[in-house]
Design a protein around this motif. Sequence first.
Motif, mmCIF file in Angstrom:
data_model
loop_
_atom_site.group_PDB
_atom_site.id
_atom_site.type_symbol
_atom_site.label_atom_id
_atom_site.label_comp_id
_atom_site.label_asym_id
_atom_site.label_seq_id
_atom_site.Cartn_x
_atom_site.Cartn_y
_atom_site.Cartn_z
ATOM 1 N N ALA A 194 5.697 46.031 -34.314
ATOM 2 C CA ALA A 194 6.838 45.221 -34.169
ATOM 3 C C ALA A 194 6.435 43.801 -33.642
ATOM 4 C CB ALA A 194 7.661 45.955 -33.127
ATOM 5 N N GLU A 195 7.375 42.879 -33.974
ATOM 6 C CA GLU A 195 6.872 41.551 -33.545
ATOM 7 C C GLU A 195 7.490 41.697 -32.052
ATOM 8 O OE1 GLU A 195 8.317 37.743 -36.202
ATOM 9 O OE2 GLU A 195 9.739 39.443 -36.590
ATOM 10 N N THR A 196 6.974 40.745 -31.271
ATOM 11 C CA THR A 196 7.081 40.721 -30.068
ATOM 12 C C THR A 196 8.490 39.721 -29.712
ATOM 13 O OG1 THR A 196 5.811 38.645 -29.466
ATOM 14 C CG2 THR A 196 4.920 40.774 -29.344
ATOM 15 N N LYS A 197 9.037 39.709 -28.637
ATOM 16 C CA LYS A 197 10.213 39.073 -28.519
ATOM 17 C C LYS A 197 9.825 37.404 -28.323
ATOM 18 C CE LYS A 197 11.412 41.447 -25.030
ATOM 19 N NZ LYS A 197 12.381 41.996 -23.663
ATOM 20 N N ALA A 198 8.964 37.061 -27.937
ATOM 21 C CA ALA A 198 8.463 35.924 -27.698
ATOM 22 C C ALA A 198 8.025 35.114 -29.181
ATOM 23 C CB ALA A 198 6.969 35.486 -27.049
ATOM 24 N N GLU A 199 7.541 35.886 -30.040
ATOM 25 C CA GLU A 199 7.281 35.346 -31.481
ATOM 26 C C GLU A 199 8.651 35.375 -32.376
ATOM 27 O OE1 GLU A 199 3.040 38.028 -32.194
ATOM 28 O OE2 GLU A 199 4.838 39.008 -32.754
ATOM 29 N N VAL A 200 9.686 36.268 -31.920
ATOM 30 C CA VAL A 200 10.751 35.929 -32.799
ATOM 31 C C VAL A 200 11.582 34.812 -32.179
ATOM 32 C CG1 VAL A 200 13.122 37.166 -33.312
ATOM 33 C CG2 VAL A 200 11.009 38.669 -33.036
ATOM 34 N N ALA A 201 11.635 34.722 -30.871
ATOM 35 C CA ALA A 201 12.327 33.409 -30.278
ATOM 36 C C ALA A 201 11.802 32.352 -30.828
ATOM 37 C CB ALA A 201 12.222 33.625 -28.608
ATOM 38 N N ALA A 202 10.268 32.163 -30.768
ATOM 39 C CA ALA A 202 9.502 31.053 -31.186
ATOM 40 C C ALA A 202 9.972 30.486 -32.594
ATOM 41 C CB ALA A 202 8.036 30.984 -31.079
ATOM 42 N N ARG A 203 10.219 31.560 -33.629
ATOM 43 C CA ARG A 203 10.262 31.086 -34.840
ATOM 44 C C ARG A 203 11.801 30.786 -34.924
ATOM 45 N NH1 ARG A 203 12.444 35.579 -37.626
ATOM 46 N NH2 ARG A 203 11.703 37.752 -36.978
ATOM 47 N N THR A 204 12.871 31.462 -34.429
ATOM 48 C CA THR A 204 14.204 31.362 -34.784
ATOM 49 C C THR A 204 14.354 30.076 -34.341
ATOM 50 O OG1 THR A 204 14.505 32.732 -32.662
ATOM 51 C CG2 THR A 204 14.540 33.822 -35.047
ATOM 52 N N THR A 205 13.969 29.730 -32.883
ATOM 53 C CA THR A 205 14.448 28.542 -32.299
ATOM 54 C C THR A 205 13.906 27.320 -33.111
ATOM 55 O OG1 THR A 205 14.234 29.663 -30.079
ATOM 56 C CG2 THR A 205 13.940 27.341 -30.003
ATOM 57 N N ALA A 206 12.534 27.720 -33.474
ATOM 58 C CA ALA A 206 11.985 26.228 -34.204
ATOM 59 C C ALA A 206 12.969 25.902 -35.511
ATOM 60 C CB ALA A 206 10.622 26.566 -34.627
ATOM 61 N N ALA A 207 13.490 27.120 -36.109
ATOM 62 C CA ALA A 207 14.464 27.199 -37.417
ATOM 63 C C ALA A 207 15.582 26.349 -37.073
ATOM 64 C CB ALA A 207 14.367 28.352 -38.135
ATOM 65 N N VAL A 208 16.190 26.791 -36.057
ATOM 66 C CA VAL A 208 17.594 26.085 -35.622
ATOM 67 C C VAL A 208 17.250 24.798 -35.182
ATOM 68 C CG1 VAL A 208 19.322 26.162 -33.865
ATOM 69 C CG2 VAL A 208 18.420 28.256 -34.754
ATOM 70 N N ARG A 209 16.379 24.468 -34.512
ATOM 71 C CA ARG A 209 16.185 22.899 -34.070
ATOM 72 C C ARG A 209 15.596 22.073 -35.512
ATOM 73 N NH1 ARG A 209 12.572 24.336 -28.835
ATOM 74 N NH2 ARG A 209 14.560 24.328 -27.168
ATOM 75 N N ASP A 210 14.757 22.642 -36.321
ATOM 76 C CA ASP A 210 14.605 21.852 -37.433
ATOM 77 C C ASP A 210 15.773 21.450 -38.094
ATOM 78 O OD1 ASP A 210 11.884 21.840 -36.708
ATOM 79 O OD2 ASP A 210 11.399 23.357 -38.173
ATOM 80 N N HIS A 211 16.660 22.460 -38.449
ATOM 81 C CA HIS A 211 17.800 22.292 -39.468
ATOM 82 C C HIS A 211 18.841 21.275 -38.720
ATOM 83 C CE1 HIS A 211 16.607 24.652 -42.750
ATOM 84 N NE2 HIS A 211 16.250 25.713 -41.780
ATOM 85 N N ALA A 212 18.954 21.681 -37.353
ATOM 86 C CA ALA A 212 19.882 20.688 -36.566
ATOM 87 C C ALA A 212 19.593 19.116 -36.657
ATOM 88 C CB ALA A 212 20.046 21.103 -35.058
ATOM 89 N N ASP A 213 18.085 19.025 -36.442
ATOM 90 C CA ASP A 213 17.685 17.743 -36.448
ATOM 91 C C ASP A 213 18.147 17.017 -37.916
ATOM 92 O OD1 ASP A 213 16.678 17.883 -34.139
ATOM 93 O OD2 ASP A 213 14.733 18.234 -34.638
ATOM 94 N N LEU A 214 18.423 17.646 -38.922
ATOM 95 C CA LEU A 214 18.786 16.856 -40.033
ATOM 96 C C LEU A 214 19.996 16.352 -40.157
ATOM 97 C CD1 LEU A 214 16.851 19.343 -42.660
ATOM 98 C CD2 LEU A 214 15.919 17.389 -41.812
ATOM 99 N N LEU A 215 20.748 16.633 -39.194
ATOM 100 C CA LEU A 215 22.206 16.448 -38.983
ATOM 101 C C LEU A 215 22.486 15.234 -38.205
ATOM 102 C CD1 LEU A 215 23.839 19.775 -39.379
ATOM 103 C CD2 LEU A 215 23.428 18.439 -41.332
ATOM 104 N N ASP A 216 23.779 14.580 -38.532
ATOM 105 C CA ASP A 216 24.253 13.661 -37.496
ATOM 106 C C ASP A 216 24.790 14.245 -36.305
ATOM 107 O OD1 ASP A 216 23.208 11.383 -38.865
ATOM 108 O OD2 ASP A 216 25.128 11.381 -40.158
#
Length: 228
Positions: A121-143
Amino acid sequence: MTARTVVLLRHGRTAYNATMRLQGQVDIPLDEVGRWQAEQGATALATSHRAARVVSSDLERAADTAAAYAELMGLPVETDPRLRERSFGQWEGLTQDEIVDRWPQEYATWRRGGEPRGVDAETKAEVAARTTAAVRDHADLLDGDECLVVVSHGAAISLAITGLLDLDATAWRGISGMHNVHWSHLHRSAPGAVPGWRLVAHNVGAGYPLDRWQAGPHADLEPEPKSA
């Protein structure tokens, strides 16, 4: 600039949800109730949040839920595998009883909030790192005045919220699980504020009583009377 509002939306019901099987990254479709939930939830969400972008996990149940909302917005659905559910390795597809029977100690550790070892199983820290990075990356593309809607999965969303609030994903368990096609709303903090995001609402749905929501589109139908 970055989006001022992020909405994290959980996918609709699947056959695994209905039979209490641990899904993880098994790619299975929405069932009839899940498709209905996606439609009803999309309509409700559209009344309060109008997205500039819709991004989804690439797993079918999430992408199809995203499509119901994106169609109302006239937007495409973009997919990102970083938004997938937590991988539960050898436990995926199994019921609680099956897991307890084969891995009693590991299951007990998991229920206490620990990490189940030896099941891939993935660790919780691993999941938090990838999902948080994804949300921030996509949010940064908007005004700054725009809204991002992200469609993902139960554990993935809880851990993404934990990460966005700068909390310890391994130890902190203060976010309750989400029902199918319910959402959480986060708002960008002022520049320099810590944490960078604030949780405004959590586990919001279309307004149905939970038992009605879980029963699906035919719950209100009365059975036909039997002939004498």
